[in-house]
Design a protein around this motif. Sequence first.
Motif, PDB file in Angstrom:
ATOM      1  N   GLU A   1      21.650  -3.047  48.034  1.00 42.48           N
ATOM      2  CA  GLU A   1      21.369  -2.284  46.822  1.00 42.48           C
ATOM      3  C   GLU A   1      20.488  -3.104  45.890  1.00 42.48           C
ATOM      4  O   GLU A   1      20.656  -4.310  45.750  1.00 42.48           O
ATOM      5  N   THR A   2      19.525  -2.427  45.275  1.00 40.80           N
ATOM      6  CA  THR A   2      18.616  -3.125  44.359  1.00 40.80           C
ATOM      7  C   THR A   2      18.844  -2.737  42.907  1.00 40.80           C
ATOM      8  O   THR A   2      18.448  -3.456  42.014  1.00 40.80           O
ATOM      9  N   VAL A   3      19.468  -1.571  42.659  1.00 39.22           N
ATOM     10  CA  VAL A   3      19.707  -1.128  41.288  1.00 39.22           C
ATOM     11  C   VAL A   3      21.197  -1.240  40.974  1.00 39.22           C
ATOM     12  O   VAL A   3      22.031  -1.349  41.858  1.00 39.22           O
ATOM     13  N   THR A   4      21.507  -1.218  39.701  1.00 38.58           N
ATOM     14  CA  THR A   4      22.899  -1.264  39.262  1.00 38.58           C
ATOM     15  C   THR A   4      23.341   0.134  38.854  1.00 38.58           C
ATOM     16  O   THR A   4      22.591   0.868  38.218  1.00 38.58           O
TER      17      THR A   4
ATOM     18  N   PRO B   1      27.788  -2.694  41.650  1.00 42.02           N
ATOM     19  CA  PRO B   1      28.803  -2.467  40.631  1.00 42.02           C
ATOM     20  C   PRO B   1      28.318  -2.981  39.275  1.00 42.02           C
ATOM     21  O   PRO B   1      27.608  -3.981  39.209  1.00 42.02           O
ATOM     22  N   PRO B   2      28.687  -2.288  38.193  1.00 39.52           N
ATOM     23  CA  PRO B   2      28.236  -2.727  36.865  1.00 39.52           C
ATOM     24  C   PRO B   2      29.027  -3.917  36.348  1.00 39.52           C
ATOM     25  O   PRO B   2      29.474  -3.937  35.207  1.00 39.52           O
ATOM     26  N   ILE B   3      29.230  -4.919  37.205  1.00 38.82           N
ATOM     27  CA  ILE B   3      29.934  -6.146  36.835  1.00 38.82           C
ATOM     28  C   ILE B   3      28.985  -7.307  37.112  1.00 38.82           C
ATOM     29  O   ILE B   3      28.403  -7.398  38.192  1.00 38.82           O
ATOM     30  N   ARG B   4      28.837  -8.193  36.161  1.00 40.78           N
ATOM     31  CA  ARG B   4      27.893  -9.307  36.304  1.00 40.78           C
ATOM     32  C   ARG B   4      28.287 -10.202  37.475  1.00 40.78           C
ATOM     33  O   ARG B   4      29.420 -10.655  37.588  1.00 40.78           O
TER      34      ARG B   4
END
Length: 157
Positions: A65-68, A55-58
Amino acid sequence: MTSYLVPLVLVGGLISAGVYLLLERNLTRMLLGLLLVGNGVNVLILTAGGPSGNPPIRGRTAEGETVTADPLAQGMILTAIVITMGIAAFVLALTYRSYRLSRAEEVGNDPEDARVSERSEKLAGAIDEDLVTHHDPYPDTDEPDELDALPGHEGSR
């Protein structure tokens, strides 16, 4: 970037069916076509946004998963959904108003548009006759004259 075939075929099917329905004269079918085109574009944006990921949340992660995930595609789709719903509400209001006035959902030819079209065709025919029978008082030549920026300048001919 790897693209998947199924979403692209889905995009093509949704947009082609939507365009087909938009070309109808029935207002309900036009609305459905508009919604199909909007959904097809949303799937296209989602496909172009890349693969899924964290998820695009810090600080948040998904298992393995390795990518955002790209948040821009998600924001654009959300904006497109809001705009599509606004346009759909407008078309529904037009459909309701048209039905209340004429009790028909079919969009007919406007008599005023037909009259203007006939008049413009007659005018175009008259202009064509004038061009054939009359000479242009200001013939266009490549020779320099008093209206050129640099009279007498030959340039690179």
